[in-house]
Design a protein around this motif. Structure first.
Motif, PDB file in Angstrom:
ATOM      1  N   ALA A  50      12.503   8.171 -10.001  1.00 24.89           N
ATOM      2  CA  ALA A  50      11.133   8.108  -9.498  1.00 24.89           C
ATOM      3  C   ALA A  50      10.382   6.957 -10.151  1.00 24.89           C
ATOM      4  N   SER A  51      10.565   6.799 -11.467  1.00 25.68           N
ATOM      5  CA  SER A  51       9.853   5.736 -12.166  1.00 25.68           C
ATOM      6  C   SER A  51      10.355   4.361 -11.759  1.00 25.68           C
ATOM      7  N   GLN A  52      11.581   4.296 -11.222  1.00 28.12           N
ATOM      8  CA  GLN A  52      12.152   3.012 -10.861  1.00 28.12           C
ATOM      9  C   GLN A  52      11.890   2.619  -9.411  1.00 28.12           C
ATOM     10  N   GLY A  53      11.275   3.476  -8.610  1.00 32.38           N
ATOM     11  CA  GLY A  53      11.023   3.002  -7.269  1.00 32.38           C
ATOM     12  C   GLY A  53      10.678   4.020  -6.220  1.00 32.38           C
ATOM     13  N   LYS A  54      10.608   5.305  -6.532  1.00 33.44           N
ATOM     14  CA  LYS A  54      10.207   6.284  -5.539  1.00 33.44           C
ATOM     15  C   LYS A  54       8.747   6.058  -5.171  1.00 33.44           C
ATOM     16  N   HIS A  55       8.461   6.093  -3.893  1.00 31.05           N
ATOM     17  CA  HIS A  55       7.087   5.918  -3.454  1.00 31.05           C
ATOM     18  C   HIS A  55       6.831   6.848  -2.278  1.00 31.05           C
ATOM     19  N   ASN A  56       5.556   7.007  -1.932  1.00 27.09           N
ATOM     20  CA  ASN A  56       5.215   7.872  -0.806  1.00 27.09           C
ATOM     21  C   ASN A  56       4.198   7.172   0.097  1.00 27.09           C
ATOM     22  N   ALA A  57       3.735   7.894   1.098  1.00 24.78           N
ATOM     23  CA  ALA A  57       2.818   7.301   2.077  1.00 24.78           C
ATOM     24  C   ALA A  57       1.512   6.845   1.434  1.00 24.78           C
ATOM     25  N   ALA A  58       1.060   7.564   0.405  1.00 31.37           N
ATOM     26  CA  ALA A  58      -0.180   7.182  -0.272  1.00 31.37           C
ATOM     27  C   ALA A  58      -0.030   5.828  -0.962  1.00 31.37           C
ATOM     28  N   ASP A  59       1.142   5.571  -1.553  1.00 27.51           N
ATOM     29  CA  ASP A  59       1.386   4.278  -2.197  1.00 27.51           C
ATOM     30  C   ASP A  59       1.347   3.146  -1.174  1.00 27.51           C
ATOM     31  N   VAL A  60       1.962   3.374  -0.016  1.00 21.42           N
ATOM     32  CA  VAL A  60       1.974   2.357   1.044  1.00 21.42           C
ATOM     33  C   VAL A  60       0.559   2.090   1.530  1.00 21.42           C
ATOM     34  N   ALA A  61      -0.207   3.158   1.766  1.00 23.72           N
ATOM     35  CA  ALA A  61      -1.589   3.002   2.228  1.00 23.72           C
ATOM     36  C   ALA A  61      -2.436   2.260   1.199  1.00 23.72           C
ATOM     37  N   PHE A  62      -2.218   2.561  -0.076  1.00 26.65           N
ATOM     38  CA  PHE A  62      -2.954   1.892  -1.151  1.00 26.65           C
ATOM     39  C   PHE A  62      -2.677   0.394  -1.140  1.00 26.65           C
ATOM     40  N   ALA A  63      -1.408   0.018  -1.077  1.00 28.62           N
ATOM     41  CA  ALA A  63      -1.045  -1.398  -1.097  1.00 28.62           C
ATOM     42  C   ALA A  63      -1.539  -2.119   0.156  1.00 28.62           C
ATOM     43  N   GLN A  64      -1.329  -1.506   1.316  1.00 29.05           N
ATOM     44  CA  GLN A  64      -1.731  -2.147   2.565  1.00 29.05           C
ATOM     45  C   GLN A  64      -3.248  -2.253   2.680  1.00 29.05           C
ATOM     46  N   GLY A  65      -3.971  -1.318   2.092  1.00 31.43           N
ATOM     47  CA  GLY A  65      -5.424  -1.378   2.130  1.00 31.43           C
ATOM     48  C   GLY A  65      -6.016  -2.296   1.080  1.00 31.43           C
ATOM     49  N   MET A  66      -5.430  -2.294  -0.115  1.00 34.26           N
ATOM     50  CA  MET A  66      -6.005  -3.067  -1.209  1.00 34.26           C
ATOM     51  C   MET A  66      -5.798  -4.566  -1.027  1.00 34.26           C
ATOM     52  N   ILE A  67      -4.752  -4.966  -0.305  1.00 33.75           N
ATOM     53  CA  ILE A  67      -4.507  -6.401  -0.116  1.00 33.75           C
ATOM     54  C   ILE A  67      -5.670  -7.081   0.620  1.00 33.75           C
ATOM     55  N   PRO A  68      -6.045  -6.628   1.833  1.00 30.95           N
ATOM     56  CA  PRO A  68      -7.187  -7.277   2.485  1.00 30.95           C
ATOM     57  C   PRO A  68      -8.495  -7.060   1.732  1.00 30.95           C
ATOM     58  N   HIS A  69      -8.593  -5.936   1.040  1.00 25.89           N
ATOM     59  CA  HIS A  69      -9.794  -5.668   0.234  1.00 25.89           C
ATOM     60  C   HIS A  69      -9.919  -6.714  -0.870  1.00 25.89           C
ATOM     61  N   HIS A  70      -8.850  -6.946  -1.588  1.00 24.77           N
ATOM     62  CA  HIS A  70      -8.850  -7.967  -2.641  1.00 24.77           C
ATOM     63  C   HIS A  70      -9.065  -9.363  -2.059  1.00 24.77           C
ATOM     64  N   ARG A  71      -8.437  -9.642  -0.923  1.00 21.14           N
ATOM     65  CA  ARG A  71      -8.593 -10.974  -0.330  1.00 21.14           C
ATOM     66  C   ARG A  71     -10.054 -11.275  -0.015  1.00 21.14           C
ATOM     67  N   GLN A  72     -10.771 -10.273   0.471  1.00 21.05           N
ATOM     68  CA  GLN A  72     -12.184 -10.521   0.772  1.00 21.05           C
ATOM     69  C   GLN A  72     -12.982 -10.738  -0.507  1.00 21.05           C
ATOM     70  N   ALA A  73     -12.662  -9.994  -1.565  1.00 23.42           N
ATOM     71  CA  ALA A  73     -13.345 -10.203  -2.844  1.00 23.42           C
ATOM     72  C   ALA A  73     -13.093 -11.615  -3.362  1.00 23.42           C
ATOM     73  N   VAL A  74     -11.850 -12.077  -3.229  1.00 23.79           N
ATOM     74  CA  VAL A  74     -11.510 -13.442  -3.663  1.00 23.79           C
ATOM     75  C   VAL A  74     -12.254 -14.464  -2.815  1.00 23.79           C
ATOM     76  N   GLU A  75     -12.371 -14.200  -1.523  1.00 22.71           N
ATOM     77  CA  GLU A  75     -13.114 -15.100  -0.642  1.00 22.71           C
ATOM     78  C   GLU A  75     -14.583 -15.172  -1.053  1.00 22.71           C
ATOM     79  N   MET A  76     -15.162 -14.021  -1.360  1.00 27.34           N
ATOM     80  CA  MET A  76     -16.551 -13.982  -1.819  1.00 27.34           C
ATOM     81  C   MET A  76     -16.709 -14.737  -3.137  1.00 27.34           C
ATOM     82  N   ALA A  77     -15.781 -14.513  -4.046  1.00 28.05           N
ATOM     83  CA  ALA A  77     -15.843 -15.184  -5.349  1.00 28.05           C
ATOM     84  C   ALA A  77     -15.710 -16.689  -5.206  1.00 28.05           C
ATOM     85  N   GLY A  78     -14.937 -17.131  -4.217  1.00 28.46           N
ATOM     86  CA  GLY A  78     -14.741 -18.563  -4.006  1.00 28.46           C
ATOM     87  C   GLY A  78     -15.988 -19.291  -3.543  1.00 28.46           C
TER      88      GLY A  78
END
Length: 207
Positions: A50-78
């Protein structure tokens, strides 16, 4: 003597049966202690995998959601270097960009390793607008057109809202995620962005 031998055999039989019962009870305890339905007799192995790579739907949603969220923050900061008047706002924007750019790479790498789709570069589309703390196109246009003190105020107010959305998403990951590195990153986001929210409120004179 016959009765004595019969008694000894019966006693031995009871003892053996008790030993078997204890073994079975021990196995049942192991099964019950196996977390997240991994079931059983090799809990250490399950925990390790589990520590080496088990993931679930919540992990996928977190990554897929946080990427555009972070990108917009970086755009604002720029936008800050050419528009902000406050040196503190410029420094904060630089720190946000420095922290979140590498996190985007990390999140994208996880999705690739999980054979999941990573949001495309520039994917500030309709799917991102319902996300907590995301700015609308009108918000971003207004920030782009601001400068000086007006920019500083708008940037801080918008980034506080943006950070609060990220913290909400990260707390959901902490509660529901299974992938250790993702829940750890979520904790770091809660801590770091929580501190930045306090800093921005101070700069706005809200404390």
């Amino acid at each position: 003597m016959i009765r004595k031998h019969a008694f000894v055999r019966r006693t031995a039989g009871v003892a053996a049966a008790g030993a078997v019962a204890l073994v079975l009870a021990g196995c049942g305890g192991d099964d019950g202690s196996g977390s997240a339905g991994h079931g059983g007799h090799d809990a250490t192995s399950a925990s390790s995998s589990a520590s080496q790579g088990k993931h679930n739907a919540a992990d996928v949603a977190f990554a897929q959601g946080m990427i555009p969220h972070h990108r917009q923050a970086v755009e604002m900061a720029g936008l800050a270097p050419d528009r902000a008047r406050s040196t503190q706002v410029k420094r904060l924007a630089a720190a946000i960009e420095k922290a979140q750019d590498p996190e985007i790479e990390t999140l994208s790498g996880w999705l690739t390793s999980w054979n999941e789709d990573a949001p495309a570069e520039g994917a500030m589309d309709h799917s991102a607008h319902g996300m907590a703390g995301m700015m609308t196109a009108e918000d971003m246009s207004g920030l782009e057109n601001a400068s000086g003190k007006a920019f500083d105020t708008a940037f801080l107010e918008m980034m506080i809202k943006h950070h609060e959305g990220a913290v909400e998403m990260a707390r959901t990951e902490q509660a529901d995620g299974a992938f250790g590195p993702a829940t750890k990153l979520a904790g770091q986001i809660v801590t770091a962005q929580g501190a930045e929210i306090e800093q921005m409120n101070t700069l706005l004179g809200r404390d």
